[in-house]
Write an enzyme that holds these catalytic residues in place. Structure first.
Site, PDB file in Angstrom:
ATOM      1  N   HIS A 293      -1.906  28.622   7.395  1.00 50.50           N
ATOM      2  CA  HIS A 293      -2.017  27.834   6.166  1.00 50.50           C
ATOM      3  C   HIS A 293      -1.055  28.235   5.048  1.00 50.50           C
ATOM      4  CE1 HIS A 293      -5.587  25.913   7.983  1.00 50.50           C
ATOM      5  NE2 HIS A 293      -5.010  24.895   7.401  1.00 50.50           N
TER       6      HIS A 293
ATOM      7  N   GLU B  19      -3.715  28.327   1.267  1.00 49.36           N
ATOM      8  CA  GLU B  19      -2.800  27.177   1.220  1.00 49.36           C
ATOM      9  C   GLU B  19      -2.501  26.789  -0.235  1.00 49.36           C
ATOM     10  OE1 GLU B  19      -4.152  23.940   3.691  1.00 49.36           O
ATOM     11  OE2 GLU B  19      -2.683  22.578   2.828  1.00 49.36           O
TER      12      GLU B  19
HETATM   13  S1  SF4 Z   1      -3.766  21.659   8.358  1.00 50.49           S
HETATM   14 FE1  SF4 Z   1      -5.192  23.205   9.168  1.00 50.49          FE
HETATM   15  S2  SF4 Z   1      -6.894  21.997   9.975  1.00 50.49           S
HETATM   16 FE2  SF4 Z   1      -5.187  20.571   9.692  1.00 50.49          FE
HETATM   17  S3  SF4 Z   1      -4.091  20.480  11.661  1.00 50.49           S
HETATM   18 FE3  SF4 Z   1      -3.118  22.094  10.420  1.00 50.49          FE
HETATM   19  S4  SF4 Z   1      -4.156  24.013  10.978  1.00 50.49           S
HETATM   20 FE4  SF4 Z   1      -5.447  22.292  11.667  1.00 50.49          FE
END
Ligand code: SF4
Length: 287
Positions: A81, A133
């Site tokens: 993330h 994130e």
């Molecule tokens: S953003 Fe996170 S939940 Fe969405 S596809 Fe990527 S790793 Fe998976």
């Protein structure tokens, strides 16, 4: 007990890619120390499995300090993330061998933020304060302002008439709509870029379509997993006549009072291993 597995289940593409990359880093660098900065994916079982295979998770507030503590030739995996972009340079200067497991969906957001801020625009970033994130997005530029998911932003910070509104990939899609409406009320020309990833959205929509006659809903996921928390949030507010629990594993389920329960539905976050979901299903089928 009757049990429904709410689809989809198992890892999303981003999580699967991150786990594969960490094991690849180990395989390609025999004899070297392998580290991951922060939780590779937000699931403790996955992290414990990595640790038992010699892949060490580095955790701490000051990530620059953690990277600086490594030695030349060590292997560093960046998590799914995102991370502070300054750490790339730091790791490079230290002579670390870098593997970047950032999910393409997260990377796409990062690229958009760079492009917009370089073009002189302000960004309203909707995300959970403290989430990896969100932290990564906020470090890109001082022109990125946080609209935290508890409906808070200082609108005085936004002087751009048409800022880009972008978000963390794993938010609750129902609450996000309210936030977009709020922003549009304050800044009618704001440009909305809805970035909830399809893995998150599909799971949330599937939870909303569970048969309402279930009396038990189990969400399998780690407390640190944003997309699992959101499934729990949606299920709890939508199914008021059912008992809704968020669990990490079978041991958590064994502690629940399942007396008089007849019908269960199980959903899980995008970083929850499928075998844990199946263990829970098999256990509930015996009740
Ligand atoms: S953003 Fe996170 S939940 Fe969405 S596809 Fe990527 S790793 Fe998976």
């Amino acid at each position: 007990m009757e049990v429904e597995l709410v689809q989809p289940q198992g890892y999303c593409a981003g999580v699967l890619n991150a786990i594969r990359l960490a094991y690849k880093a180990k395989e390609e660098n025999p004899g070297k120390n392998i580290f991951v900065l922060g939780m590779l994916v937000h699931n403790k079982t996955v992290i414990n499995e990595l640790t038992s295979n010699g892949i060490i998770t580095l955790e701490g507030e000051d990530e620059a300090k953690l990277v600086s503590s490594l030695s030349k030739g060590d292997v560093l995996v960046f998590s799914a993330h995102g991370h502070d972009p300054k750490l790339d340079e730091l790791a490079d200067n230290k002579g670390l061998i870098i593997y970047n497991a950032t999910c393409p969906k997260v990377q796409n957001n990062i690229n958009k933020i760079y492009a917009e801020t370089e073009a002189g625009h302000q960004i309203i970033y909707i995300g959970q304060k403290g989430h990896r994130e969100t932290n990564a997005a906020l470090t890109i530029s001082k022109n990125v302002s946080l609209y935290d998911t508890k409906l808070l932003i200082n609108y005085q910070e936004i002087t751009d008439k048409s800022p880009l509104v972008i978000n963390q990939t794993t938010l609750n899609f129902l609450s996000l709509k309210d936030i977009h409406d709020d922003i549009k009320r304050h800044i009618p020309e704001a440009r909305i870029s809805n970035e909830i990833c399809s893995a998150t959205r599909k799971r949330q929509e599937a939870v909303l379509s569970i048969n309402p006659d279930v009396d038990l809903i189990i969400i399998v996921g780690d407390k640190k997993s944003s997309n699992s928390q959101k499934l729990y949030e949606i299920a709890s507010s939508h199914y008021r006549n059912s008992d809704v629990y968020m669990v990490s594993d079978l041991e958590d389920v064994k502690k629940l009072n399942l007396e008089n329960k007849r019908k269960a539905a199980i959903s899980s976050g995008a970083s929850s291993p499928l075998y844990i979901v199946e263990q829970i299903r098999d256990y509930l089928l015996t009740k």
